[in-house]
Scaffold this active site. Structure first.
Site, PDB file in Angstrom:
ATOM      1  N   ASP A 391       0.816  -1.217   0.000  1.00  0.00           N
ATOM      2  CA  ASP A 391       0.000   0.000   0.000  1.00  0.00           C
ATOM      3  C   ASP A 391       0.845   1.259   0.000  1.00  0.00           C
ATOM      4  O   ASP A 391       0.462   2.279  -0.578  1.00  0.00           O
ATOM      5  CB  ASP A 391      -0.921   0.020   1.227  1.00  0.00           C
ATOM      6  N   VAL A 392       2.005   1.215   0.654  1.00  0.00           N
ATOM      7  CA  VAL A 392       2.787   2.447   0.778  1.00  0.00           C
ATOM      8  C   VAL A 392       3.444   2.865  -0.526  1.00  0.00           C
ATOM      9  O   VAL A 392       4.047   3.939  -0.595  1.00  0.00           O
ATOM     10  CB  VAL A 392       3.870   2.335   1.884  1.00  0.00           C
TER      11      VAL A 392
END
Lengths: 468, 98
Positions: A391-392
Protein backbone atom coordinates in the site's frame (compact mmCIF):
# COMPACT_ATOMS: atom_id res chain seq x y z
CA UNK A 1 17.63 16.02 60.35
CA UNK A 2 13.89 16.34 60.48
CA UNK A 3 11.53 14.33 58.37
CA UNK A 4 10.71 17.45 56.40
CA UNK A 5 14.39 18.07 55.69
CA UNK A 6 14.75 14.60 54.27
CA UNK A 7 11.66 15.10 52.18
CA UNK A 8 13.02 18.37 50.86
CA UNK A 9 16.28 16.77 49.84
CA UNK A 10 14.41 13.99 48.11
CA UNK A 11 12.35 16.51 46.20
CA UNK A 12 15.49 18.36 45.17
CA UNK A 13 16.93 15.13 43.86
CA UNK A 14 13.66 14.72 41.94
CA UNK A 15 14.29 18.06 40.24
CA UNK A 16 17.69 16.83 39.11
CA UNK A 17 16.16 13.54 37.97
CA UNK A 18 13.53 15.35 35.93
CA UNK A 19 16.23 17.43 34.26
CA UNK A 20 18.17 14.27 33.47
CA UNK A 21 15.08 12.65 31.93
CA UNK A 22 14.47 15.62 29.68
CA UNK A 23 18.11 16.09 28.73
CA UNK A 24 18.44 12.36 28.17
CA UNK A 25 15.41 12.14 25.90
CA UNK A 26 16.69 15.13 23.95
CA UNK A 27 19.76 13.05 23.13
CA UNK A 28 17.57 10.90 20.90
CA UNK A 29 17.60 13.69 18.36
CA UNK A 30 20.56 12.09 16.63
CA UNK A 31 21.83 8.53 16.52
CA UNK A 32 25.26 9.77 17.61
CA UNK A 33 24.00 11.18 20.91
CA UNK A 34 21.19 8.71 21.47
CA UNK A 35 23.02 6.09 23.49
CA UNK A 36 24.39 8.69 25.85
CA UNK A 37 20.93 10.20 26.17
CA UNK A 38 19.47 6.85 27.19
CA UNK A 39 22.13 6.42 29.85
CA UNK A 40 21.55 9.92 31.18
CA UNK A 41 17.84 9.20 31.53
CA UNK A 42 18.66 5.91 33.25
CA UNK A 43 20.91 7.79 35.67
CA UNK A 44 17.99 10.08 36.45
CA UNK A 45 15.84 7.06 37.26
CA UNK A 46 18.58 5.62 39.47
CA UNK A 47 19.02 8.71 41.63
CA UNK A 48 15.25 9.09 41.92
CA UNK A 49 14.85 5.54 43.17
CA UNK A 50 17.79 5.73 45.56
CA UNK A 51 16.58 9.06 46.94
CA UNK A 52 13.09 7.68 47.45
CA UNK A 53 14.46 4.81 49.51
CA UNK A 54 15.57 7.39 52.06
CA UNK A 55 11.98 8.49 52.56
CA UNK A 56 11.35 8.22 56.27
CA UNK A 57 7.88 6.93 55.64
CA UNK A 58 9.29 3.70 54.30
CA UNK A 59 9.72 1.39 57.25
CA UNK A 60 9.70 -2.00 55.68
CA UNK A 61 12.42 -2.83 53.16
CA UNK A 62 12.29 -6.58 53.35
CA UNK A 63 9.82 -6.98 50.49
CA UNK A 64 10.80 -3.98 48.42
CA UNK A 65 14.33 -5.07 47.62
CA UNK A 66 13.39 -8.58 46.47
CA UNK A 67 10.55 -7.13 44.40
CA UNK A 68 12.94 -4.79 42.62
CA UNK A 69 15.34 -7.66 42.01
CA UNK A 70 12.66 -9.99 40.66
CA UNK A 71 11.21 -7.32 38.39
CA UNK A 72 14.67 -6.23 37.33
CA UNK A 73 15.77 -9.73 36.41
CA UNK A 74 12.60 -10.39 34.41
CA UNK A 75 12.95 -7.06 32.63
CA UNK A 76 16.61 -7.62 31.86
CA UNK A 77 15.94 -11.12 30.56
CA UNK A 78 13.18 -9.87 28.29
CA UNK A 79 15.40 -7.06 27.06
CA UNK A 80 18.19 -9.41 26.13
CA UNK A 81 16.22 -12.24 24.62
CA UNK A 82 13.54 -10.59 22.51
CA UNK A 83 14.42 -10.52 18.81
CA UNK A 84 14.11 -7.20 17.02
CA UNK A 85 11.18 -8.56 15.06
CA UNK A 86 9.46 -8.98 18.41
CA UNK A 87 10.09 -5.40 19.52
CA UNK A 88 6.50 -4.19 19.08
CA UNK A 89 5.15 -6.98 21.29
CA UNK A 90 7.83 -6.19 23.84
CA UNK A 91 6.89 -2.53 23.97
CA UNK A 92 3.25 -3.55 24.26
CA UNK A 93 4.04 -5.81 27.20
CA UNK A 94 6.00 -3.06 28.92
CA UNK A 95 3.04 -0.74 28.35
CA UNK A 96 0.88 -3.34 30.05
CA UNK A 97 3.12 -3.69 33.10
CA UNK A 98 3.40 0.09 33.37
CA UNK A 99 -0.35 0.56 33.20
CA UNK A 100 -0.91 -2.21 35.72
CA UNK A 101 1.64 -0.72 38.10
CA UNK A 102 0.03 2.72 37.94
CA UNK A 103 -3.44 1.33 38.53
CA UNK A 104 -2.25 -0.80 41.45
CA UNK A 105 -0.37 2.06 43.09
CA UNK A 106 -3.43 4.29 42.81
CA UNK A 107 -5.59 1.57 44.32
CA UNK A 108 -3.11 0.85 47.10
CA UNK A 109 -2.83 4.55 47.91
CA UNK A 110 -6.62 4.70 48.13
CA UNK A 111 -6.81 1.70 50.43
CA UNK A 112 -4.11 3.14 52.63
CA UNK A 113 -5.92 6.45 52.96
CA UNK A 114 -9.17 4.64 53.71
CA UNK A 115 -7.54 2.48 56.35
CA UNK A 116 -5.98 5.51 58.00
CA UNK A 117 -9.44 7.00 58.17
CA UNK A 118 -8.21 10.12 56.44
CA UNK A 119 -10.48 12.50 54.68
CA UNK A 120 -9.99 11.97 50.99
CA UNK A 121 -10.47 15.23 49.15
CA UNK A 122 -11.95 15.44 45.68
CA UNK A 123 -8.64 16.11 43.92
CA UNK A 124 -7.10 12.94 45.27
CA UNK A 125 -10.18 10.89 44.56
CA UNK A 126 -10.42 12.07 40.97
CA UNK A 127 -6.78 11.41 40.24
CA UNK A 128 -6.92 8.02 41.94
CA UNK A 129 -9.90 7.13 39.78
CA UNK A 130 -8.05 8.28 36.68
CA UNK A 131 -4.92 6.35 37.59
CA UNK A 132 -6.95 3.20 38.17
CA UNK A 133 -9.07 3.53 35.04
CA UNK A 134 -6.35 4.52 32.58
CA UNK A 135 -3.99 1.93 34.03
CA UNK A 136 -6.55 -0.85 33.69
CA UNK A 137 -7.44 0.06 30.11
CA UNK A 138 -3.75 0.16 29.24
CA UNK A 139 -3.16 -3.23 30.83
CA UNK A 140 -5.66 -5.28 28.86
CA UNK A 141 -5.47 -3.17 25.72
CA UNK A 142 -1.72 -3.64 25.55
CA UNK A 143 -1.86 -7.34 26.33
CA UNK A 144 -4.28 -7.86 23.46
CA UNK A 145 -2.05 -5.77 21.21
CA UNK A 146 0.94 -7.90 22.22
CA UNK A 147 -1.02 -11.05 21.49
CA UNK A 148 -2.06 -9.83 18.06
CA UNK A 149 1.46 -8.75 17.21
CA UNK A 150 2.86 -12.08 18.30
CA UNK A 151 0.23 -13.89 16.28
CA UNK A 152 -1.13 -15.66 19.34
CA UNK A 153 -4.40 -13.86 18.86
CA UNK A 154 -5.98 -13.70 15.46
CA UNK A 155 -4.55 -10.76 13.57
CA UNK A 156 -7.75 -10.04 11.76
CA UNK A 157 -9.97 -7.58 13.53
CA UNK A 158 -12.59 -9.29 15.62
CA UNK A 159 -15.69 -7.36 14.76
CA UNK A 160 -18.44 -8.20 17.18
CA UNK A 161 -21.88 -7.09 16.08
CA UNK A 162 -22.87 -3.89 17.80
CA UNK A 163 -19.33 -3.56 19.03
CA UNK A 164 -19.26 0.21 19.01
CA UNK A 165 -22.42 0.33 21.10
CA UNK A 166 -20.87 -2.18 23.49
CA UNK A 167 -17.65 -0.18 23.74
CA UNK A 168 -19.54 3.02 24.29
CA UNK A 169 -21.62 1.33 26.95
CA UNK A 170 -18.61 0.07 28.85
CA UNK A 171 -16.94 3.45 28.49
CA UNK A 172 -19.97 5.13 30.06
CA UNK A 173 -19.99 2.50 32.79
CA UNK A 174 -16.32 3.19 33.51
CA UNK A 175 -16.98 6.89 33.67
CA UNK A 176 -19.94 6.34 35.94
CA UNK A 177 -17.98 4.15 38.32
CA UNK A 178 -15.21 6.73 38.37
CA UNK A 179 -17.64 9.46 39.35
CA UNK A 180 -19.14 7.14 41.95
CA UNK A 181 -15.72 6.48 43.40
CA UNK A 182 -15.07 10.19 43.75
CA UNK A 183 -18.37 10.53 45.58
CA UNK A 184 -17.72 7.56 47.88
CA UNK A 185 -13.93 7.13 47.98
CA UNK A 186 -13.97 4.78 50.93
CA UNK A 187 -16.08 2.19 49.19
CA UNK A 188 -13.65 -0.47 48.01
CA UNK A 189 -16.12 -2.44 45.85
CA UNK A 190 -16.58 0.62 43.63
CA UNK A 191 -12.84 0.79 43.08
CA UNK A 192 -12.80 -2.91 42.20
CA UNK A 193 -15.70 -2.34 39.82
CA UNK A 194 -13.83 0.51 38.20
CA UNK A 195 -10.83 -1.73 37.62
CA UNK A 196 -13.01 -4.43 36.10
CA UNK A 197 -14.75 -1.96 33.80
CA UNK A 198 -11.40 -0.53 32.73
CA UNK A 199 -10.04 -3.99 31.99
CA UNK A 200 -13.04 -4.86 29.83
CA UNK A 201 -12.87 -1.52 28.04
CA UNK A 202 -9.22 -2.08 27.15
CA UNK A 203 -10.12 -5.44 25.70
CA UNK A 204 -13.02 -4.07 23.67
CA UNK A 205 -10.91 -1.25 22.27
CA UNK A 206 -8.12 -3.54 21.08
CA UNK A 207 -9.95 -6.48 19.68
CA UNK A 208 -11.43 -4.73 16.61
CA UNK A 209 -8.08 -3.46 15.43
CA UNK A 210 -6.21 -5.27 12.68
CA UNK A 211 -2.56 -6.33 12.81
CA UNK A 212 -1.11 -3.64 10.60
CA UNK A 213 -2.89 -0.87 12.50
CA UNK A 214 -1.16 -1.98 15.67
CA UNK A 215 1.53 0.74 15.45
CA UNK A 216 -1.16 3.26 16.25
CA UNK A 217 -2.50 1.27 19.16
CA UNK A 218 0.90 0.57 20.69
CA UNK A 219 1.79 4.26 20.43
CA UNK A 220 -1.55 5.22 21.98
CA UNK A 221 -1.14 2.88 24.93
CA UNK A 222 2.44 4.07 25.31
CA UNK A 223 0.89 7.47 25.88
CA UNK A 224 -1.73 6.10 28.27
CA UNK A 225 0.86 4.38 30.44
CA UNK A 226 2.47 7.78 30.86
CA UNK A 227 -0.83 9.50 31.58
CA UNK A 228 -1.70 6.83 34.15
CA UNK A 229 1.61 7.50 35.89
CA UNK A 230 0.95 11.24 35.81
CA UNK A 231 -2.53 10.79 37.25
CA UNK A 232 -1.13 8.64 40.04
CA UNK A 233 1.46 11.35 40.57
CA UNK A 234 -1.32 13.88 41.12
CA UNK A 235 -2.99 11.48 43.54
CA UNK A 236 0.02 10.86 45.75
CA UNK A 237 1.54 14.32 45.31
CA UNK A 238 4.71 13.23 43.58
CA UNK A 239 5.97 15.84 41.13
CA UNK A 240 8.42 13.57 39.40
CA UNK A 241 5.66 11.15 38.49
CA UNK A 242 3.75 14.04 36.99
CA UNK A 243 6.70 15.31 34.99
CA UNK A 244 7.87 11.91 33.77
CA UNK A 245 4.31 10.79 33.09
CA UNK A 246 3.65 13.92 31.03
CA UNK A 247 6.82 13.39 29.01
CA UNK A 248 5.81 9.87 28.17
CA UNK A 249 2.19 10.86 27.57
CA UNK A 250 3.19 13.61 25.16
CA UNK A 251 5.64 11.34 23.37
CA UNK A 252 3.04 8.63 22.84
CA UNK A 253 0.45 11.09 21.59
CA UNK A 254 2.88 12.63 19.13
CA UNK A 255 3.77 9.20 17.76
CA UNK A 256 0.09 8.24 17.55
CA UNK A 257 -0.57 11.40 15.59
CA UNK A 258 2.35 10.75 13.25
CA UNK A 259 1.09 7.23 12.58
CA UNK A 260 -2.42 8.40 11.83
CA UNK A 261 -1.26 11.15 9.50
CA UNK A 262 1.01 8.66 7.76
CA UNK A 263 -2.01 6.49 7.03
CA UNK A 264 -4.22 9.49 6.38
CA UNK A 265 -6.79 8.11 8.76
CA UNK A 266 -8.07 9.79 11.88
CA UNK A 267 -7.55 8.11 15.22
CA UNK A 268 -11.29 7.53 15.43
CA UNK A 269 -11.18 5.79 12.09
CA UNK A 270 -8.37 3.49 13.19
CA UNK A 271 -10.01 2.66 16.51
CA UNK A 272 -13.58 2.21 15.42
CA UNK A 273 -13.91 1.63 11.71
CA UNK A 274 -13.04 -2.05 11.54
CA UNK A 275 -10.47 -1.63 8.81
CA UNK A 276 -8.25 -4.24 7.39
CA UNK A 277 -9.37 -7.68 6.36
CA UNK A 278 -6.68 -9.27 4.24
CA UNK A 279 -7.75 -11.37 1.33
CA UNK A 280 -9.13 -11.15 -2.14
CA UNK A 281 -8.22 -8.20 -4.28
CA UNK A 282 -10.91 -5.65 -4.98
CA UNK A 283 -10.70 -4.85 -8.68
CA UNK A 284 -13.24 -3.72 -11.20
CA UNK A 285 -13.05 -7.13 -12.82
CA UNK A 286 -10.64 -6.20 -15.59
CA UNK A 287 -7.48 -8.29 -15.93
CA UNK A 288 -4.55 -5.98 -16.40
CA UNK A 289 -1.27 -7.16 -17.86
CA UNK A 290 1.90 -6.99 -15.82
CA UNK A 291 5.51 -7.87 -16.52
CA UNK A 292 7.17 -10.75 -14.71
CA UNK A 293 10.89 -11.16 -14.37
CA UNK A 294 13.22 -13.79 -12.94
CA UNK A 295 16.16 -13.34 -10.62
CA UNK A 296 18.77 -13.27 -13.38
CA UNK A 297 17.08 -10.48 -15.31
CA UNK A 298 16.44 -8.53 -12.15
CA UNK A 299 20.08 -8.97 -11.21
CA UNK A 300 21.20 -7.51 -14.51
CA UNK A 301 19.07 -4.47 -13.96
CA UNK A 302 20.42 -4.02 -10.45
CA UNK A 303 24.07 -4.71 -11.13
CA UNK A 304 24.45 -1.86 -13.60
CA UNK A 305 22.38 0.66 -11.71
CA UNK A 306 24.25 3.57 -10.16
CA UNK A 307 21.44 4.68 -7.90
CA UNK A 308 19.04 2.36 -6.13
CA UNK A 309 16.43 2.68 -3.45
CA UNK A 310 15.23 -0.30 -1.43
CA UNK A 311 11.66 0.11 -0.23
CA UNK A 312 10.96 -2.38 2.49
CA UNK A 313 7.91 -3.30 4.48
CA UNK A 314 7.12 -5.67 7.25
CA UNK A 315 7.17 -8.58 4.81
CA UNK A 316 10.95 -8.28 4.74
CA UNK A 317 11.20 -8.94 8.44
CA UNK A 318 8.67 -11.74 8.32
CA UNK A 319 10.82 -13.47 5.73
CA UNK A 320 13.93 -12.73 7.82
CA UNK A 321 15.46 -11.37 4.66
CA UNK A 322 16.97 -8.14 5.95
CA UNK A 323 20.50 -9.52 6.06
CA UNK A 324 20.36 -10.70 2.44
CA UNK A 325 19.08 -7.32 1.37
CA UNK A 326 21.93 -5.61 3.13
CA UNK A 327 24.38 -7.93 1.38
CA UNK A 328 22.85 -6.90 -1.92
CA UNK A 329 23.22 -3.28 -0.92
CA UNK A 330 26.86 -3.84 0.01
CA UNK A 331 27.59 -5.43 -3.37
CA UNK A 332 26.05 -2.52 -5.22
CA UNK A 333 27.77 0.03 -3.03
CA UNK A 334 31.07 -1.71 -3.70
CA UNK A 335 30.33 -1.10 -7.35
CA UNK A 336 29.98 2.61 -6.69
CA UNK A 337 26.20 2.78 -6.61
CA UNK A 338 24.30 5.05 -4.23
CA UNK A 339 22.22 2.76 -2.03
CA UNK A 340 19.40 4.08 0.09
CA UNK A 341 16.49 2.56 1.95
CA UNK A 342 13.15 4.35 1.69
CA UNK A 343 11.22 3.84 4.87
CA UNK A 344 7.57 4.75 5.18
CA UNK A 345 6.50 5.79 8.67
CA UNK A 346 4.08 2.91 9.03
CA UNK A 347 6.37 0.25 7.64
CA UNK A 348 6.69 -2.47 10.22
CA UNK A 349 4.47 -2.94 13.24
CA UNK A 350 5.67 0.04 15.22
CA UNK A 351 6.99 3.56 14.55
CA UNK A 352 10.60 3.23 13.47
CA UNK A 353 10.45 -0.56 13.51
CA UNK A 354 11.87 -0.96 10.02
CA UNK A 355 14.87 1.21 10.92
CA UNK A 356 15.75 -0.96 13.88
CA UNK A 357 15.41 -4.15 11.84
CA UNK A 358 17.70 -2.77 9.18
CA UNK A 359 20.18 -1.40 11.72
CA UNK A 360 20.29 -4.86 13.20
CA UNK A 361 21.16 -6.19 9.76
CA UNK A 362 24.11 -3.81 9.85
CA UNK A 363 22.73 -1.19 7.47
CA UNK A 364 24.38 2.14 8.32
CA UNK A 365 21.84 4.63 9.56
CA UNK A 366 22.73 7.29 7.02
CA UNK A 367 21.32 4.99 4.34
CA UNK A 368 17.94 4.95 6.06
CA UNK A 369 15.82 7.71 4.60
CA UNK A 370 12.46 8.91 5.78
CA UNK A 371 9.49 9.61 3.53
CA UNK A 372 10.29 13.17 2.49
CA UNK A 373 13.96 12.52 1.82
CA UNK A 374 13.15 9.40 -0.20
CA UNK A 375 10.57 11.14 -2.34
CA UNK A 376 13.04 13.88 -3.08
CA UNK A 377 15.51 11.32 -4.43
CA UNK A 378 13.17 9.05 -6.33
CA UNK A 379 13.03 11.16 -9.48
CA UNK A 380 16.79 10.61 -9.89
CA UNK A 381 16.77 6.95 -8.98
CA UNK A 382 17.47 4.30 -11.59
CA UNK A 383 16.08 1.26 -9.84
CA UNK A 384 13.72 0.77 -6.95
CA UNK A 385 13.46 -2.64 -5.33
CA UNK A 386 10.24 -3.11 -3.39
CA UNK A 387 10.28 -5.92 -0.85
CA UNK A 388 7.32 -6.78 1.34
CA UNK A 389 5.63 -3.41 0.87
CA UNK A 390 2.42 -2.74 -0.99
CA UNK A 391 0.00 0.00 0.00
CA UNK A 392 2.79 2.45 0.78
CA UNK A 393 3.90 2.42 -2.87
CA UNK A 394 0.45 2.44 -4.47
CA UNK A 395 0.02 5.52 -6.70
CA UNK A 396 -3.75 5.27 -6.21
CA UNK A 397 -3.16 7.18 -2.99
CA UNK A 398 -2.35 10.17 -5.19
CA UNK A 399 -4.50 9.55 -8.23
CA UNK A 400 -7.73 7.87 -7.23
CA UNK A 401 -10.11 9.78 -4.96
CA UNK A 402 -12.33 6.70 -4.64
CA UNK A 403 -9.55 4.62 -3.18
CA UNK A 404 -9.61 3.83 0.54
CA UNK A 405 -5.98 4.87 0.71
CA UNK A 406 -6.47 8.15 -1.09
CA UNK A 407 -4.59 10.99 0.55
CA UNK A 408 -2.19 8.74 2.42
CA UNK A 409 1.39 9.93 2.03
CA UNK A 410 3.25 7.33 -0.03
CA UNK A 411 6.66 6.65 -1.47
CA UNK A 412 6.42 7.78 -5.08
CA UNK A 413 8.43 4.91 -6.48
CA UNK A 414 6.65 5.21 -9.81
CA UNK A 415 8.83 8.28 -10.40
CA UNK A 416 11.93 6.12 -10.65
CA UNK A 417 13.19 4.76 -13.93
CA UNK A 418 12.61 1.09 -13.13
CA UNK A 419 10.80 -0.70 -10.39
CA UNK A 420 11.20 -4.32 -9.32
CA UNK A 421 8.49 -5.55 -6.99
CA UNK A 422 9.18 -8.67 -4.98
CA UNK A 423 6.05 -10.45 -3.85
CA UNK A 424 4.75 -13.92 -3.21
CA UNK A 425 1.75 -13.47 -5.47
CA UNK A 426 -0.65 -10.88 -6.79
CA UNK A 427 -2.73 -10.97 -3.58
CA UNK A 428 -3.61 -7.64 -2.05
CA UNK A 429 -2.04 -5.92 0.91
CA UNK A 430 -3.67 -4.74 4.11
CA UNK A 431 -6.17 -2.47 2.45
CA UNK A 432 -7.48 -5.16 0.12
CA UNK A 433 -7.09 -3.11 -3.04
CA UNK A 434 -5.17 -3.56 -6.24
CA UNK A 435 -1.88 -1.72 -6.68
CA UNK A 436 -1.59 0.39 -9.85
CA UNK A 437 2.21 0.28 -9.56
CA UNK A 438 2.31 -3.37 -10.55
CA UNK A 439 0.84 -2.67 -13.98
CA UNK A 440 2.99 0.26 -14.94
CA UNK A 441 5.45 0.11 -17.80
CA UNK A 442 8.55 0.55 -15.70
CA UNK A 443 7.58 -2.17 -13.24
CA UNK A 444 8.55 -5.83 -13.21
CA UNK A 445 7.22 -8.38 -10.74
CA UNK A 446 9.64 -10.84 -9.19
CA UNK A 447 7.53 -13.55 -7.62
CA UNK A 448 8.68 -15.86 -4.90
CA UNK A 449 9.69 -15.98 -1.27
CA UNK A 450 11.61 -12.84 -0.36
CA UNK A 451 14.51 -14.63 1.27
CA UNK A 452 14.99 -17.10 -1.58
CA UNK A 453 14.69 -14.37 -4.21
CA UNK A 454 17.15 -12.13 -2.42
CA UNK A 455 19.64 -14.96 -2.05
CA UNK A 456 19.44 -15.55 -5.82
CA UNK A 457 19.84 -11.84 -6.45
CA UNK A 458 22.90 -11.64 -4.25
CA UNK A 459 24.47 -14.59 -6.07
CA UNK A 460 23.61 -13.32 -9.54
CA UNK A 461 24.60 -9.72 -8.93
CA UNK A 462 27.81 -10.93 -7.34
CA UNK A 463 28.67 -12.94 -10.43
CA UNK A 464 27.89 -10.10 -12.82
CA UNK A 465 30.01 -7.65 -10.86
CA UNK A 466 32.90 -10.10 -10.65
CA UNK A 467 32.94 -10.63 -14.38
CA UNK A 468 32.55 -6.94 -15.10
CA UNK B 1 -9.02 23.72 44.30
CA UNK B 2 -6.04 23.57 46.58
CA UNK B 3 -2.77 25.33 46.08
CA UNK B 4 -0.95 22.04 45.74
CA UNK B 5 -3.25 21.01 42.93
CA UNK B 6 -2.61 24.23 41.05
CA UNK B 7 1.14 23.76 41.39
CA UNK B 8 0.81 20.20 40.14
CA UNK B 9 -1.30 21.35 37.22
CA UNK B 10 1.31 23.98 36.36
CA UNK B 11 4.00 21.35 36.36
CA UNK B 12 1.85 19.05 34.24
CA UNK B 13 1.19 21.70 31.62
CA UNK B 14 4.83 22.77 31.47
CA UNK B 15 6.06 19.18 31.29
CA UNK B 16 3.67 18.41 28.47
CA UNK B 17 4.94 21.37 26.47
CA UNK B 18 8.55 20.42 27.13
CA UNK B 19 7.73 16.88 26.10
CA UNK B 20 6.17 18.10 22.90
CA UNK B 21 9.14 20.23 21.90
CA UNK B 22 11.74 17.63 22.76
CA UNK B 23 9.97 14.68 21.18
CA UNK B 24 9.03 16.35 17.91
CA UNK B 25 12.74 16.79 17.18
CA UNK B 26 13.36 13.07 17.28
CA UNK B 27 13.76 11.61 13.77
CA UNK B 28 11.58 8.70 12.60
CA UNK B 29 14.61 6.44 12.50
CA UNK B 30 14.79 6.56 16.29
CA UNK B 31 11.10 6.23 17.05
CA UNK B 32 11.35 2.65 18.24
CA UNK B 33 14.08 3.38 20.82
CA UNK B 34 12.00 6.42 21.76
CA UNK B 35 9.06 4.19 22.58
CA UNK B 36 11.12 1.74 24.58
CA UNK B 37 12.94 4.58 26.33
CA UNK B 38 9.75 6.37 27.29
CA UNK B 39 8.40 3.03 28.45
CA UNK B 40 11.34 2.80 30.82
CA UNK B 41 10.59 6.29 32.09
CA UNK B 42 6.95 5.41 32.69
CA UNK B 43 8.36 2.95 35.22
CA UNK B 44 8.74 6.08 37.39
CA UNK B 45 5.57 4.92 39.10
CA UNK B 46 7.92 2.70 41.09
CA UNK B 47 8.56 5.70 43.31
CA UNK B 48 4.90 5.78 44.29
CA UNK B 49 4.89 2.04 44.80
CA UNK B 50 7.97 2.24 47.05
CA UNK B 51 6.46 4.84 49.33
CA UNK B 52 3.05 3.22 49.53
CA UNK B 53 4.58 -0.24 49.94
CA UNK B 54 7.08 0.76 52.55
CA UNK B 55 4.76 2.90 54.60
CA UNK B 56 1.81 0.60 54.61
CA UNK B 57 0.15 -0.42 57.79
CA UNK B 58 -2.31 -2.86 56.30
CA UNK B 59 -1.40 -6.01 54.41
CA UNK B 60 -3.74 -5.40 51.51
CA UNK B 61 -2.16 -2.25 50.22
CA UNK B 62 1.32 -3.49 51.12
CA UNK B 63 0.96 -6.59 48.94
CA UNK B 64 -0.49 -4.53 46.10
CA UNK B 65 2.31 -2.01 46.30
CA UNK B 66 5.00 -4.70 46.33
CA UNK B 67 3.48 -6.22 43.19
CA UNK B 68 3.54 -2.76 41.64
CA UNK B 69 7.21 -2.39 42.59
CA UNK B 70 8.00 -5.62 40.76
CA UNK B 71 5.97 -4.64 37.69
CA UNK B 72 7.48 -1.17 37.53
CA UNK B 73 10.97 -2.68 37.89
CA UNK B 74 10.31 -4.79 34.79
CA UNK B 75 9.59 -1.54 32.94
CA UNK B 76 12.62 0.30 34.26
CA UNK B 77 15.25 -2.37 33.79
CA UNK B 78 13.75 -3.89 30.66
CA UNK B 79 13.05 -0.54 29.07
CA UNK B 80 16.49 1.03 29.49
CA UNK B 81 18.34 -2.18 28.65
CA UNK B 82 16.43 -2.90 25.46
CA UNK B 83 16.83 0.73 24.38
CA UNK B 84 20.58 0.48 24.89
CA UNK B 85 20.63 -2.76 22.95
CA UNK B 86 18.84 -1.17 20.02
CA UNK B 87 20.88 2.01 19.99
CA UNK B 88 24.08 0.00 19.91
CA UNK B 89 23.09 -1.28 16.49
CA UNK B 90 22.91 2.11 14.83
CA UNK B 91 26.16 2.90 13.12
CA UNK B 92 27.23 5.34 10.44
CA UNK B 93 28.46 4.21 7.05
CA UNK B 94 32.20 3.71 7.26
CA UNK B 95 32.18 2.92 10.98
CA UNK B 96 33.50 -0.44 12.05
CA UNK B 97 30.76 -2.44 13.71
CA UNK B 98 31.56 -2.39 17.42
Amino acid sequence: MSDQDVLNIINLVYVVAAALFIYGMAGLRKPSTARRGNRIAAAGMLIAIVATLFNREIVDYKFIIPAIIVGGVVGAWLARSVPMTGMPQMVAIFNATGGAASAIVALAALIQLDQAGADIDVDTAVTVALGIAIGAVTLTGSLIAAGKLQGTINQNPVLLPGRNVLSAGVAVLTLGLGVLLVAFPDTLPIAIGLIAAGLVLGLLLSIPIGGADMPVLVALFNSYSGLAAAATGFAIDNNLLIIAGSLVGASGLILTNIMCRAMNRSLANVMFAGFGQSGAVVTDGEERPYRTVNAEDAATLLAYAQSVVFVTGYGLAVAQAQHELRKLGDLMEGNGAAVRYGIHPVAGRMPGHMNVLLAEADVPYDQLLDLEDTNRDLGNTEVVLVVGANDVVNPQARTNPQSPIYGMPILNVDEAQSVIVMKRSMASGFSGIDNDLFYMDQTSMLFGDALASLRSLVTEVGEILEDA
Amino acid sequence: MTEALITSLTIFVLATFVGYYVITKIPPTLHTPLMSGTNAISGIVILGALVVGGASTDTGSEILAIIAVALASVNVFGGFLVTERMLRMFRRGGDQKS
